[in-house]
Motif scaffolding. Structure first.
Motif, PDB file in Angstrom:
ATOM      1  N   MET A 135       0.824  -1.214   0.000  1.00  9.00           N
ATOM      2  CA  MET A 135       0.000   0.000   0.000  1.00  9.00           C
ATOM      3  C   MET A 135       0.856   1.262   0.000  1.00  9.00           C
ATOM      4  SD  MET A 135      -3.190  -0.809   2.562  1.00  9.00           S
ATOM      5  CE  MET A 135      -3.835   0.854   2.349  1.00  9.00           C
ATOM      6  N   ALA A 136       2.060   1.186   0.529  1.00  5.54           N
ATOM      7  CA  ALA A 136       2.934   2.362   0.573  1.00  5.54           C
ATOM      8  C   ALA A 136       3.328   2.825  -0.816  1.00  5.54           C
ATOM      9  CB  ALA A 136       4.171   2.059   1.405  1.00  5.54           C
ATOM     10  N   GLY A 137       3.304   1.918  -1.801  1.00  6.90           N
ATOM     11  CA  GLY A 137       3.596   2.303  -3.173  1.00  6.90           C
ATOM     12  C   GLY A 137       5.009   1.974  -3.606  1.00  6.90           C
ATOM     13  N   LYS A 306      -5.508   0.630  -4.151  1.00  7.10           N
ATOM     14  CA  LYS A 306      -5.142   0.462  -2.745  1.00  7.10           C
ATOM     15  C   LYS A 306      -6.209  -0.308  -1.974  1.00  7.10           C
ATOM     16  CE  LYS A 306      -2.042   4.397  -2.057  1.00  7.10           C
ATOM     17  NZ  LYS A 306      -1.755   5.599  -1.250  1.00  7.10           N
ATOM     18  N   LEU A 307      -7.452  -0.174  -2.428  1.00  5.39           N
ATOM     19  CA  LEU A 307      -8.552  -0.876  -1.767  1.00  5.39           C
ATOM     20  C   LEU A 307      -8.403  -2.389  -1.874  1.00  5.39           C
ATOM     21  CD1 LEU A 307     -11.528   1.337  -2.991  1.00  5.39           C
ATOM     22  CD2 LEU A 307     -10.357   1.442  -0.782  1.00  5.39           C
ATOM     23  N   LEU A 308      -7.598  -2.858  -2.834  1.00  5.27           N
ATOM     24  CA  LEU A 308      -7.442  -4.299  -3.048  1.00  5.27           C
ATOM     25  C   LEU A 308      -6.392  -4.927  -2.140  1.00  5.27           C
ATOM     26  CD1 LEU A 308      -7.441  -4.396  -6.962  1.00  5.27           C
ATOM     27  CD2 LEU A 308      -9.297  -5.126  -5.454  1.00  5.27           C
ATOM     28  N   ALA A 309      -5.542  -4.119  -1.517  1.00  8.48           N
ATOM     29  CA  ALA A 309      -4.366  -4.651  -0.824  1.00  8.48           C
ATOM     30  C   ALA A 309      -4.744  -5.678   0.240  1.00  8.48           C
ATOM     31  CB  ALA A 309      -3.552  -3.514  -0.210  1.00  8.48           C
ATOM     32  N   PHE A 310      -5.591  -5.300   1.173  1.00  8.37           N
ATOM     33  CA  PHE A 310      -5.911  -6.221   2.264  1.00  8.37           C
ATOM     34  C   PHE A 310      -6.830  -7.367   1.839  1.00  8.37           C
ATOM     35  CE2 PHE A 310      -4.151  -2.899   4.990  1.00  8.37           C
ATOM     36  CZ  PHE A 310      -3.456  -3.682   5.904  1.00  8.37           C
TER      37      PHE A 310
END
Length: 369
Positions: A135-137, A306-310
């Motif tokens: 998520m940090a990129g 980012k919504l997909l990360a977790f």
């Protein structure tokens, strides 16, 4: 992870080197030596040659479409429907690969340092950390790679140096006691992991700054050679120290660290070495999760990946806890199934897009003439 993120060619190369070396430096030497014996280093050189051909294909597409990921290249060349169908196996295998890396982390901990810790606790902790890192990129990860890669390679070289008094060069002979067959088999296995996996980097190459595009190819070839030479050195050191046992003892580099003993001043440092090697697992899984999220974003045409990360990390966590509960099953898959899956899921889509792109560009040139 937005489109404004940009990194230099050197930073991308460091990420690439970390991805290629991260888990392979721990996993590859022992099973490779078990298959090919003293000729394991020859198998690595063969696999390197195939890996360089595959990298040449990735860079060819990148030169043709420097601002497009592999998914976007497929949309342009093959169409949206065909690309979606073609990349379903690609995406599924990536889910399995992320889970597989963390399975290896759990197995490593259970076999060496944290023998009483439940697997689900280790895997959950790692997936939370990996998801936060992704998520940090890519810019943050590229800056992290500089420090963590230096740390990991420092400890690798330190192990080679500190066990130098245990080297027995005579253990390296004979090179091919059983002929060329086992060496070819081992080359196939080590090509499947880690060299065939480099295809996934075609997803994030567009993050390289436009002014660095011309230098990227040279840097990535150097990184691939450094990765192969590191594996070759680890295999040779393991054989010279452990002899016939080098193929039977898992995690060869860790086993070498356990033998370090210098005048009662330096001893029992394998835990420090072990945690430094875990950095490789963690960061490779973070890079792969970042790439997987980018693939899903491009395939589903999402605006905020980012919504997909977790959610993606949670699915991979479930896979890591339920897919392979026995260590013997995982070894069989890595030696037999994994190379075939990686070639089918990763290499075939790349080759298909390359072929269509080549003939299309050739036809365009003929029309211009």
């Amino acid at each position: 992870m937005n489109k404004q993120e940009r990194i230099s060619s050197v930073q991308m190369t460091l990420l690439f080197l970390f991805f290629m070396t991260g888990s392979s430096i721990v996993i590859v030497p022992a099973p490779l030596t078990n298959l090919a014996g003293n000729g394991a280093w020859i198998s690595l050189l063969m696999a390197l040659a195939l890996g360089m051909l595959l990298l040449a294909g990735v860079l060819y597409l990148y030169r043709q479409y420097p601002k497009l990921s592999l998914v976007e290249q497929g949309h342009l060349v093959l169409g949206h429907g065909a690309t979606f169908v073609l990349l379903i196996p690609f995406t599924c295998v990536m889910f399995w690969n992320v889970a597989g890396i963390v399975i290896e982390i759990g197995t490593f901990f259970k076999s060496t340092m944290l023998k009483e810790t439940p697997t689900y606790a280790v895997n959950t902790l790692f997936f939370v950390t990996i998801a936060l890192t992704a998520m940090a990129g890519i810019e943050v990860m590229a800056r992290m790679a500089t420090i963590l890669l230096a740390l990991m390679f420092t400890f690798i070289v330190l192990v080679w140096v500190l066990v130098a008094n245990l080297y027995h060069p005579e253990y390296l002979l004979p090179v091919m006691p059983d002929g060329i067959g086992p060496i070819l088999h081992a080359a196939y296995v080590v090509y499947g992991f880690p060299f065939s996996e480099l295809v996934v980097f075609s997803i994030i190459l567009p993050f390289v700054r436009s002014e660095d595009t011309s230098r990227l190819g040279k840097h990535m070839y150097v990184a691939l050679v450094v990765n192969a030479m590191t594996l070759v050195a680890s295999v040779i050191c393991s054989i010279m120290v452990l002899g016939p046992l080098s193929g039977d003892l898992k995690y060869s580099l860790y086993q070498l660290a356990r033998l370090i003993f210098i005048q009662e001043i330096i001893e029992r440092i394998e835990s420090v070495i072990g945690f430094s090697l875990i950095i490789g697992f963690y960061f490779k899984a973070s890079i792969l999760l970042l790439i997987l999220i980018r693939v899903l974003k491009d395939m589903l045409r999402l605006k905020n990946e980012k919504l997909l990360a977790f959610p993606v990390a949670f699915i991979c966590l479930l896979l890591s806890l339920t897919t392979y509960t026995k260590e013997s099953e995982l070894e069989e898959v890595v030696n037999i199934t994994w190379p075939l899956l990686n070639n089918m899921a990763y290499s075939l889509p790349l080759l298909l897009i390359i072929v269509v792109t080549f003939f299309r560009s050739k036809r365009n040139k003929q029309q211009q003439v």
